[in-house]
Write a protein that holds these residues in place. Structure first.
Motif, PDB file in Angstrom:
ATOM      1  N   LYS A  18       0.795  -1.133   0.075  1.00 49.43           N
ATOM      2  CA  LYS A  18      -0.027  -0.082  -0.155  1.00 49.43           C
ATOM      3  C   LYS A  18       0.862   1.333  -0.085  1.00 49.43           C
ATOM      4  CE  LYS A  18      -3.964  -2.301   2.055  1.00 49.43           C
ATOM      5  NZ  LYS A  18      -4.678  -2.230   1.064  1.00 49.43           N
ATOM      6  N   THR A  21      -0.624   8.779  -0.489  1.00 45.55           N
ATOM      7  CA  THR A  21      -0.591  10.236  -1.412  1.00 45.55           C
ATOM      8  C   THR A  21      -1.116  11.110  -0.629  1.00 45.55           C
ATOM      9  OG1 THR A  21      -2.315   9.742  -2.816  1.00 45.55           O
ATOM     10  CG2 THR A  21      -0.695   8.470  -3.127  1.00 45.55           C
ATOM     11  N   VAL A 179      -9.078   7.390  -8.629  1.00 45.93           N
ATOM     12  CA  VAL A 179      -9.418   7.804  -7.175  1.00 45.93           C
ATOM     13  C   VAL A 179     -10.759   7.357  -6.794  1.00 45.93           C
ATOM     14  CG1 VAL A 179      -9.595   9.823  -5.682  1.00 45.93           C
ATOM     15  CG2 VAL A 179      -7.536   9.624  -6.988  1.00 45.93           C
ATOM     16  N   ILE A 200      -6.661   4.475  -5.637  1.00 44.88           N
ATOM     17  CA  ILE A 200      -6.475   5.406  -4.551  1.00 44.88           C
ATOM     18  C   ILE A 200      -7.602   5.877  -3.962  1.00 44.88           C
ATOM     19  CG2 ILE A 200      -5.452   7.195  -3.771  1.00 44.88           C
ATOM     20  CD1 ILE A 200      -3.328   7.247  -6.233  1.00 44.88           C
ATOM     21  N   THR A 208      -8.287  -0.153  -0.722  1.00 45.67           N
ATOM     22  CA  THR A 208      -7.569   0.126  -2.053  1.00 45.67           C
ATOM     23  C   THR A 208      -6.308  -0.058  -1.907  1.00 45.67           C
ATOM     24  OG1 THR A 208      -7.545   2.273  -0.986  1.00 45.67           O
ATOM     25  CG2 THR A 208      -9.644   1.848  -2.383  1.00 45.67           C
ATOM     26  N   GLY A 210      -3.767   2.486  -2.507  1.00 45.13           N
ATOM     27  CA  GLY A 210      -3.421   3.655  -2.035  1.00 45.13           C
ATOM     28  C   GLY A 210      -4.217   4.346  -1.407  1.00 45.13           C
ATOM     29  N   GLN A 211      -3.783   5.311  -0.535  1.00 43.65           N
ATOM     30  CA  GLN A 211      -4.718   6.406   0.141  1.00 43.65           C
ATOM     31  C   GLN A 211      -4.394   7.766  -0.192  1.00 43.65           C
ATOM     32  OE1 GLN A 211      -7.416   5.668   2.086  1.00 43.65           O
ATOM     33  NE2 GLN A 211      -7.185   3.535   1.954  1.00 43.65           N
ATOM     34  N   ILE A 212      -5.423   8.601  -0.138  1.00 36.50           N
ATOM     35  CA  ILE A 212      -4.855  10.187  -0.434  1.00 36.50           C
ATOM     36  C   ILE A 212      -5.791  10.998   0.573  1.00 36.50           C
ATOM     37  CG2 ILE A 212      -6.689  10.604  -2.076  1.00 36.50           C
ATOM     38  CD1 ILE A 212      -4.507  12.295  -3.483  1.00 36.50           C
TER      39      ILE A 212
END
Ligand code: KIV
Length: 263
Positions: A18, A21, A179, A200, A208, A210-212
């Motif tokens: 993972k 961001t 996203v 993301i 997910t 990635g994360q933002i």
């Protein structure tokens, strides 16, 4: 550090690693984020609210995003920078190409567009002309006047199925990142598993790739932050450690937990 590429992000997905961001709007924060290990930054049109004091993202222009992309690129020369295409800057494929060129020339590696299948022709045209595209589904803030507020999306079967169809259609048209904002965790996990590209999430659970987070939410600056956001500064005590903690908790899967997700 070597420049971060889409191939590298795809590799992270394959290895089930993972990644964190964050939004960035200026060179000082971009440099700090990069120093702490953030490899992907979004010059989001959230800057309308966080920097300009507007109550939506709608007043943001291509020139605003280009200006901030230039600033972020100077602070983080090796980061992978995604620049938001503002409201009504991609209402036709041709208009999207002209405006995307401005953002790519300002230093972006990719542009982000909000919306579903209606964007397929635009995504195809941009991709064929060497502009990598990130999709954005779920709560799409540019559509706030249609959605009737900043609400969780995809809670019922019909809208959930539509989101899945849109995600697949966009991937088939050429988006290379997606996203997902403010949707139930189970739906976000399902879409993440279904797609080959890295997904993301923001308010979309821990499933997910990635994360933002909007940087002002992660640092406790936003007066009424969304419930999925976490004030990492409160826990860490200083900005550098807060970003480090955010990255650590995303990478080890402890953020977002159930309290910061929609079930
Ligand atoms: O503009 C922005 O900051 C965004 C994120 C919320 C994903 O689009």
């Amino acid at each position: 550090m070597k420049p971060i590429t889409l191939a590298y992000l795809s590799q992270l997905k394959k290895e089930k690693r993972k990644f964190a961001t964050i939004t960035a709007y200026d060179s000082s924060f971009a440099q700090l984020f990069a120093e702490q290990g953030i490899q992907v930054m979004l010059v989001g049109d959230s800057l309308g609210m966080t920097l300009q004091g507007e109550n939506s993202t709608l007043p943001v222009t291509v020139e605003h995003i280009a200006y901030h992309t230039r600033c972020v690129r100077k602070g983080a020369p090796e980061a992978f920078i995604i620049a938001d295409m503002p409201f009504m800057s991609y209402s036709s494929p041709e208009q999207a190409c002209q405006n995307a060129a401005i953002l790519m020339q300002a230093g972006a590696n990719m542009v982000k567009v909000e919306g579903g299948s209606w964007l397929c022709d635009t995504v195809k045209m941009l991709s064929e002309r060497s502009v990598p595209v990130c999709g954005h589904l779920g709560l799409t803030p540019q559509a706030v006047n249609v959605l009737g507020g900043y609400k969780v999306q995809g809670r019922d079967e019909v809208t959930a199925n539509q989101l899945i169809k849109d995600a697949i259609a966009l991937e088939n048209s050429g988006i290379q990142l997606l996203v997902l904002e403010c949707i139930p965790s189970a739906l976000a996990s399902l879409i993440t598993e279904e797609l080959l590209l890295p997904v993301i999430g923001i308010g979309a659970g821990s499933g997910t790739d990635g994360q933002i987070l909007v940087m002002h939410d992660a640092l406790g600056i936003t007066p009424k932050a969304p419930t999925f956001a976490k004030n990492f500064l409160a826990e860490a005590g200083n900005i550098r450690d807060a970003i480090h903690l955010y990255i650590e908790q995303v990478e080890n899967g402890s953020y977002p937990d159930a309290e910061h997700s929609f079930e």
